[in-house]
Design a protein around this motif. Sequence first.
Motif, PDB file in Angstrom:
ATOM      1  N   SER A  47      58.436  80.361  31.962  1.00 29.86           N
ATOM      2  CA  SER A  47      58.018  81.715  31.621  1.00 29.86           C
ATOM      3  C   SER A  47      56.538  81.827  31.957  1.00 29.86           C
ATOM      4  CB  SER A  47      58.266  82.029  30.136  1.00 29.86           C
ATOM      5  OG  SER A  47      57.307  81.418  29.309  1.00 29.86           O
ATOM      6  N   MET A  48      56.082  83.064  32.045  1.00 30.17           N
ATOM      7  CA  MET A  48      54.661  83.302  32.255  1.00 30.17           C
ATOM      8  C   MET A  48      54.136  83.996  31.014  1.00 30.17           C
ATOM      9  SD  MET A  48      54.631  84.477  36.154  1.00 30.17           S
ATOM     10  CE  MET A  48      56.258  85.168  35.951  1.00 30.17           C
ATOM     11  N   ILE A  49      53.070  83.456  30.477  1.00 29.73           N
ATOM     12  CA  ILE A  49      52.481  84.031  29.274  1.00 29.73           C
ATOM     13  C   ILE A  49      51.049  84.410  29.594  1.00 29.73           C
ATOM     14  CG2 ILE A  49      51.933  83.694  26.838  1.00 29.73           C
ATOM     15  CD1 ILE A  49      54.022  81.372  26.870  1.00 29.73           C
ATOM     16  N   PHE A  50      50.746  85.691  29.471  1.00 35.18           N
ATOM     17  CA  PHE A  50      49.380  86.162  29.605  1.00 35.18           C
ATOM     18  C   PHE A  50      48.791  86.268  28.209  1.00 35.18           C
ATOM     19  CE2 PHE A  50      51.146  87.669  33.574  1.00 35.18           C
ATOM     20  CZ  PHE A  50      50.105  87.481  34.472  1.00 35.18           C
ATOM     21  N   VAL A  51      47.558  85.840  28.051  1.00 37.83           N
ATOM     22  CA  VAL A  51      46.866  85.983  26.780  1.00 37.83           C
ATOM     23  C   VAL A  51      45.669  86.906  26.966  1.00 37.83           C
ATOM     24  CG1 VAL A  51      47.606  83.794  25.772  1.00 37.83           C
ATOM     25  CG2 VAL A  51      45.549  83.846  27.178  1.00 37.83           C
ATOM     26  N   ALA A  52      45.382  87.664  25.925  1.00 39.78           N
ATOM     27  CA  ALA A  52      44.208  88.530  25.894  1.00 39.78           C
ATOM     28  C   ALA A  52      43.204  87.885  24.952  1.00 39.78           C
ATOM     29  CB  ALA A  52      44.579  89.922  25.406  1.00 39.78           C
ATOM     30  N   LEU A  53      41.984  87.724  25.441  1.00 38.15           N
ATOM     31  CA  LEU A  53      40.927  87.102  24.640  1.00 38.15           C
ATOM     32  C   LEU A  53      39.771  88.077  24.436  1.00 38.15           C
ATOM     33  CD1 LEU A  53      41.912  84.684  26.899  1.00 38.15           C
ATOM     34  CD2 LEU A  53      40.750  83.415  25.124  1.00 38.15           C
ATOM     35  N   ILE A  54      39.311  88.120  23.208  1.00 41.32           N
ATOM     36  CA  ILE A  54      38.102  88.863  22.862  1.00 41.32           C
ATOM     37  C   ILE A  54      37.216  87.887  22.097  1.00 41.32           C
ATOM     38  CG2 ILE A  54      37.119  90.763  21.519  1.00 41.32           C
ATOM     39  CD1 ILE A  54      39.652  92.368  22.096  1.00 41.32           C
ATOM     40  N   ASP A  55      35.995  87.720  22.554  1.00 39.72           N
ATOM     41  CA  ASP A  55      35.067  86.760  21.946  1.00 39.72           C
ATOM     42  C   ASP A  55      35.699  85.366  21.837  1.00 39.72           C
ATOM     43  OD1 ASP A  55      33.132  88.777  21.639  1.00 39.72           O
ATOM     44  OD2 ASP A  55      33.964  89.343  19.696  1.00 39.72           O
ATOM     45  N   ASP A  56      36.370  84.941  22.902  1.00 37.09           N
ATOM     46  CA  ASP A  56      37.005  83.619  22.990  1.00 37.09           C
ATOM     47  C   ASP A  56      38.147  83.401  22.000  1.00 37.09           C
ATOM     48  OD1 ASP A  56      35.404  82.744  25.140  1.00 37.09           O
ATOM     49  OD2 ASP A  56      33.799  82.173  23.762  1.00 37.09           O
ATOM     50  N   ASN A  57      38.655  84.460  21.397  1.00 38.11           N
ATOM     51  CA  ASN A  57      39.798  84.363  20.483  1.00 38.11           C
ATOM     52  C   ASN A  57      40.996  85.087  21.088  1.00 38.11           C
ATOM     53  OD1 ASN A  57      38.449  83.023  18.260  1.00 38.11           O
ATOM     54  ND2 ASN A  57      37.352  84.953  17.980  1.00 38.11           N
ATOM     55  N   ILE A  58      42.163  84.448  21.037  1.00 35.75           N
ATOM     56  CA  ILE A  58      43.371  85.091  21.535  1.00 35.75           C
ATOM     57  C   ILE A  58      43.793  86.166  20.538  1.00 35.75           C
ATOM     58  CG2 ILE A  58      45.797  84.781  22.135  1.00 35.75           C
ATOM     59  CD1 ILE A  58      45.118  81.958  23.049  1.00 35.75           C
TER      60      ILE A  58
END
Length: 131
Positions: A47-58
């Motif tokens: 599977s492909m999992i994209f993560v969104a990070l803000i201030d180095d936090n998922i």
Amino acid sequence: MQIRLASSIDLEPLSLLFDQYRQQLQQSADYPACHSFLKNRLAENDSMIFVALIDDNIVGFIQLYPSFSSVRLAPVWYLEDVFVLPDYQQHNVVSQMHTKAQLLAHSMGVLLINRHDDEAFGESESHSFLV
């Protein structure tokens, strides 16, 4: 905000979010099972999992499963899971993750399909996301 493909370094925080996502879908909390499931997805690269990070936090993720469509006679990626932490749901995170996934799919000649409404992204103005 940074959006990128998840890797093994994301396993711990991603597993926490995945467990929260499943609880939102009325599943029992089970961090060890979520961790094992995601560890296998990342290791098997199925599977492909994209993560969104803000201030180095998922703060969110989107998970796609590659497959093939007999009707379209072509490869497809099914969008199966989308989750954003409640505090970030008004930050356009889902839209940005979707755009990233759509760009990658397009560059590889693959159709991106939302499994929840069985509709190809890009064929309609309305998209339903589980957030």
